[in-house]
Design an enzyme around this catalytic site. Structure first.
Site, mmCIF file in Angstrom:
data_model
loop_
_atom_site.group_PDB
_atom_site.id
_atom_site.type_symbol
_atom_site.label_atom_id
_atom_site.label_comp_id
_atom_site.label_asym_id
_atom_site.label_seq_id
_atom_site.Cartn_x
_atom_site.Cartn_y
_atom_site.Cartn_z
ATOM 1 N N CYS A 9 0.834 -1.198 0.000
ATOM 2 C CA CYS A 9 0.000 0.000 0.000
ATOM 3 C C CYS A 9 0.875 1.256 0.000
ATOM 4 O O CYS A 9 1.905 1.297 0.666
ATOM 5 C CB CYS A 9 -0.898 -0.005 1.236
ATOM 6 S SG CYS A 9 -2.067 1.379 1.248
ATOM 7 N N CYS B 73 -0.287 4.384 7.152
ATOM 8 C CA CYS B 73 -0.958 4.143 8.439
ATOM 9 C C CYS B 73 -0.015 3.344 9.345
ATOM 10 O O CYS B 73 0.370 2.220 9.008
ATOM 11 C CB CYS B 73 -2.258 3.381 8.218
ATOM 12 S SG CYS B 73 -3.321 4.129 6.955
ATOM 13 N N CYS C 5 -0.382 -0.444 10.388
ATOM 14 C CA CYS C 5 -0.783 -1.402 9.363
ATOM 15 C C CYS C 5 0.405 -2.175 8.795
ATOM 16 O O CYS C 5 1.410 -1.593 8.372
ATOM 17 C CB CYS C 5 -1.521 -0.676 8.244
ATOM 18 S SG CYS C 5 -2.034 -1.782 6.925
ATOM 19 N N CYS D 223 -16.687 -9.755 4.098
ATOM 20 C CA CYS D 223 -16.062 -8.443 4.010
ATOM 21 C C CYS D 223 -14.925 -8.517 2.989
ATOM 22 O O CYS D 223 -13.928 -9.224 3.211
ATOM 23 C CB CYS D 223 -15.515 -8.025 5.366
ATOM 24 S SG CYS D 223 -16.773 -8.064 6.657
ATOM 25 N N CYS E 127 -19.887 -6.686 2.386
ATOM 26 C CA CYS E 127 -19.348 -5.379 2.772
ATOM 27 C C CYS E 127 -18.041 -5.179 2.002
ATOM 28 O O CYS E 127 -17.212 -6.086 1.946
ATOM 29 C CB CYS E 127 -19.082 -5.339 4.276
ATOM 30 S SG CYS E 127 -18.418 -3.761 4.861
ATOM 31 N N CYS F 149 -20.234 0.969 7.913
ATOM 32 C CA CYS F 149 -19.501 0.211 8.929
ATOM 33 C C CYS F 149 -18.242 1.013 9.209
ATOM 34 O O CYS F 149 -17.421 1.214 8.315
ATOM 35 C CB CYS F 149 -19.157 -1.172 8.399
ATOM 36 S SG CYS F 149 -18.084 -2.137 9.489
ATOM 37 N N ARG G 161 -18.820 -4.826 17.028
ATOM 38 C CA ARG G 161 -18.070 -6.018 16.604
ATOM 39 C C ARG G 161 -16.691 -6.046 17.249
ATOM 40 O O ARG G 161 -15.963 -5.056 17.196
ATOM 41 C CB ARG G 161 -17.910 -6.006 15.080
ATOM 42 C CG ARG G 161 -17.255 -7.243 14.507
ATOM 43 C CD ARG G 161 -17.108 -7.136 13.004
ATOM 44 N NE ARG G 161 -18.326 -6.661 12.373
ATOM 45 C CZ ARG G 161 -18.412 -6.205 11.121
ATOM 46 N NH1 ARG G 161 -17.331 -6.168 10.370
ATOM 47 N NH2 ARG G 161 -19.550 -5.788 10.630
HETATM 48 S S1 SF4 Z 1 -4.830 0.776 6.626
HETATM 49 FE FE1 SF4 Z 1 -3.129 -0.248 5.546
HETATM 50 S S2 SF4 Z 1 -3.973 -0.955 3.591
HETATM 51 FE FE2 SF4 Z 1 -5.420 0.598 4.446
HETATM 52 S S3 SF4 Z 1 -4.759 2.571 3.564
HETATM 53 FE FE3 SF4 Z 1 -3.694 2.369 5.526
HETATM 54 S S4 SF4 Z 1 -1.704 1.429 5.013
HETATM 55 FE FE4 SF4 Z 1 -3.073 1.072 3.254
#
Ligand code: SF4
Length: 407
Positions: free
Chosen positions: A65, A69, A72, A109, A142, A202, A272
Site C-alpha cells: 500500500c 498508516c 498497518c 467483508c 461489505c 460500517c 463487533r
Molecule cells: S490501513 Fe493499511 S492498507 Fe489501508 S490505507 Fe492504511 S496502510 Fe493502506
C-alpha cells in the site's frame, strides 16, 4: 453503583450517555469489571438478544500500500513478512467467501489494500460480488477498498454491495499522529459517500495506539453521530516491521472496559470485536460476547485468528447463538432508519451522515497500538521493549495461498 444503573437505564431506552459517563466507564477498577460487563450485557441483550453475528474477511489484495498508516502491516515501508499479492480473481474470492459462509458467517467483508479503488477496481469488485451472490444471494457483502471517489459508492450499491467499511480509527485530534498520507476528514468523507449512496456504514476504531481515554471517547461519539450501523472495535495487533510493533499496552480488562464504553454509547448499534480479539482478550474472549454482538470468524487480513471451530465452540459454550442468514442484525427502529436513508439516497436526496476509515479487522486496514491510560505495564503481555511474535501469527493460509482457509 449509580454510574452503571444510569448507563443501563439509558442503554435500555436506546439513549446515549454523557461524555463524562463514558469516560467514567474507562476509569472503573478491576474490582468493578464484572459489574461493568453485566451492565453492558443487559443493554446488549435488550437490542440483540443472545445472537452473535459472524463476519468473514476475504483479503482481495494484500500488501504494497502507498499509504503510511502506522498500525498497518501493509503500509508503505512495512517490513512485516505478510502475504503480498494483487487482486484475487472473482472465482478465487468467491471460493474463499464460501468457506466463511459454510462456517456460519452471514457477512463477507471484501477488503483491498491501497489508498482507494480505481474504476477498474470497482469493476473487479462488481464481478466478485456477482460470483458470491450467485452462490448464495442472501449473503451480506461489505466492501472495504479505501477512500472513495465520486460515484464509486453508487456503483458498488448498484453491484449489490450491502455495506461499506471505512474506520475512523482514532480521534480527529490524534489522527495526524498515525497517518500522514490522508486525513481524518478524508475518512469521514468516504463514509459519508458510502452512506449517501445507500450503503450501510460500517466504521470503527483501533484501541491501543497511544491514545488517551478522551481520544477513545471522542472517536466513539463521532461514530455515533455519523450514524455507523456497525462499529468494529480493533485492538492493535503490534506487527513486527511496523512503527507500532512494540506497543503492547492493552490488557484483557482494559479491552472489556473499552468494549463496554462503546456499547453504552452505541446501545442499539452492531458492536463487533474485530482484530486483536485473541491477542488481547485472550482467555476473557467469552466475556466480550456479553458486550459485543458480532465478531469475525477465523483469520484476519494478514494475521491468523484462532481456529474457526474454536470461535463457534466459544459462542455456544458461552450460551450464545449464531445469527442466522434470515435474521436482521439491527433492531427494527435502527434498520428502518438505515433503509430510509438508503431509499432517500437512491432517490437522489441522500443527506449522508456517517464516518469512516479503511479496514474492518486485523492487520491490513485494521488495528494499531499505543499507550492505554489506566493500565500498568504489569497488565500487558509484554513491554515496550519486547516483541510478541508468539502472539501475532502472520496469515499463511486461505486467500492468496494454496492452503485451505480457516473458517
Ligand atoms: S490501513 Fe493499511 S492498507 Fe489501508 S490505507 Fe492504511 S496502510 Fe493502506
Amino acid at each position: 453503583m449509580d454510574l452503571l444503573d444510569t448507563l443501563t437505564a439509558k442503554g435500555l431506552r436506546g439513549e446515549t450517555p454523557t461524555r463524562e459517563e463514558a469516560l467514567a466507564v474507562l476509569a472503573t477498577t478491576d474490582d468493578e469489571l464484572l459489574d461493568v460487563v453485566a451492565a453492558a450485557g443487559r443493554v446488549r441483550r435488550r437490542w440483540f438478544g443472545r445472537r452473535v453475528k459472524l463476519n468473514y474477511l476475504v483479503n482481495l489484495k494484500s500488501g504494497l500500500c502507498p499509504e503510511d498508516c502506522s498500525y498497518c502491516s501493509q503500509r508503505l515501508g512495512s517490513k512485516a513478512e505478510i502475504l503480498k499479492y494483487t487482486w484475487l480473481k472473482p472465482g478465487q474470492a468467491a471460493e474463499a467467501a464460501k468457506a466463511g459462509v459454510s462456517g456460519g458467517a452471514k457477512r463477507v467483508c471484501l477488503v483491498a489494500s491501497g489508498r482507494g479503488p480505481t474504476d477498474r477496481d470497482i469493476d473487479r469488485v462488481t464481478d466478485t460480488v456477482a460470483a458470491i451472490k450467485e452462490a448464495d444471494p442472501a449473503v451480506e457483502v461489505c466492501a472495504c477498498l479505501g477512500l472513495l471517489s465520486d460515484n464509486q459508492a453508487e456503483r458498488l450499491k448498484a453491484a449489490g454491495v450491502d455495506a461499506y467499511n471505512h474506520n475512523l480509527n482514532t480521534s480527529e485530534g490524534t489522527y495526524g499522529d498515525i497517518a500522514t498520507t490522508h486525513t481524518y476528514a478524508d475518512r469521514v468523507d468516504t463514509v459519508q459517500k458510502a452512506h449517501g449512496a445507500g450503503l450501510s456504514a460500517c466504521s470503527g476504531l483501533i484501541a491501543g495506539m497511544g491514545e488517551s481515554d478522551e481520544d477513545l471517547v471522542d472517536v466513539v461519539f463521532a461514530l455515533r453521530e455519523l450514524g455507523s450501523d456497525s462499529v468494529p472495535v480493533n485492538f492493535l495487533i503490534p506487527f513486527e516491521g511496523t512503527p507500532l510493533a512494540k506497543e503492547w499496552n492493552l490488557s484483557p480488562q482494559r479491552c472489556l472496559r473499552i468494549l463496554a464504553m462503546v456499547r453504552f454509547v452505541n446501545p442499539d448499534t452492531e458492536v463487533r470485536i474485530a482484530g486483536g480479539r485473541e491477542v488481547h482478550l485472550r482467555s476473557l474472549q467469552p466475556l466480550g460476547l456479553h458486550i459485543a454482538n458480532s465478531i469475525f470468524l477465523g483469520d484476519y487480513l494478514t494475521s491468523e485468528g484462532q481456529a474457526g471451530q474454536a470461535d463457534l465452540d466459544m459462542i455456544r459454550d458461552a450460551g450464545f447463538e449464531i445469527e442466522g442468514m434470515g435474521e436482521g442484525t439491527l433492531p427494527r427502529h435502527r434498520a428502518d432508519v438505515a433503509a430510509h436513508a438508503g431509499a432517500a439516497a437512491a432517490g437522489g436526496c441522500g443527506t449522508a451522515p456517517a464516518a469512516g476509515a479503511c479496514g474492518p479487522g486485523g492487520g491490513g486496514c485494521g488495528p494499531c497500538g499505543g499507550h492505554a491510560h489506566g493500565d500498568t505495564a504489569a497488565d500487558a503481555p509484554g513491554t515496550d521493549e519486547e516483541a510478541r511474535t508468539d502472539l501475532v501469527r502472520v496469515r499463511r493460509r486461505g486467500a492468496g495461498t494454496e492452503l485451505a482457509p480457516n473458517a
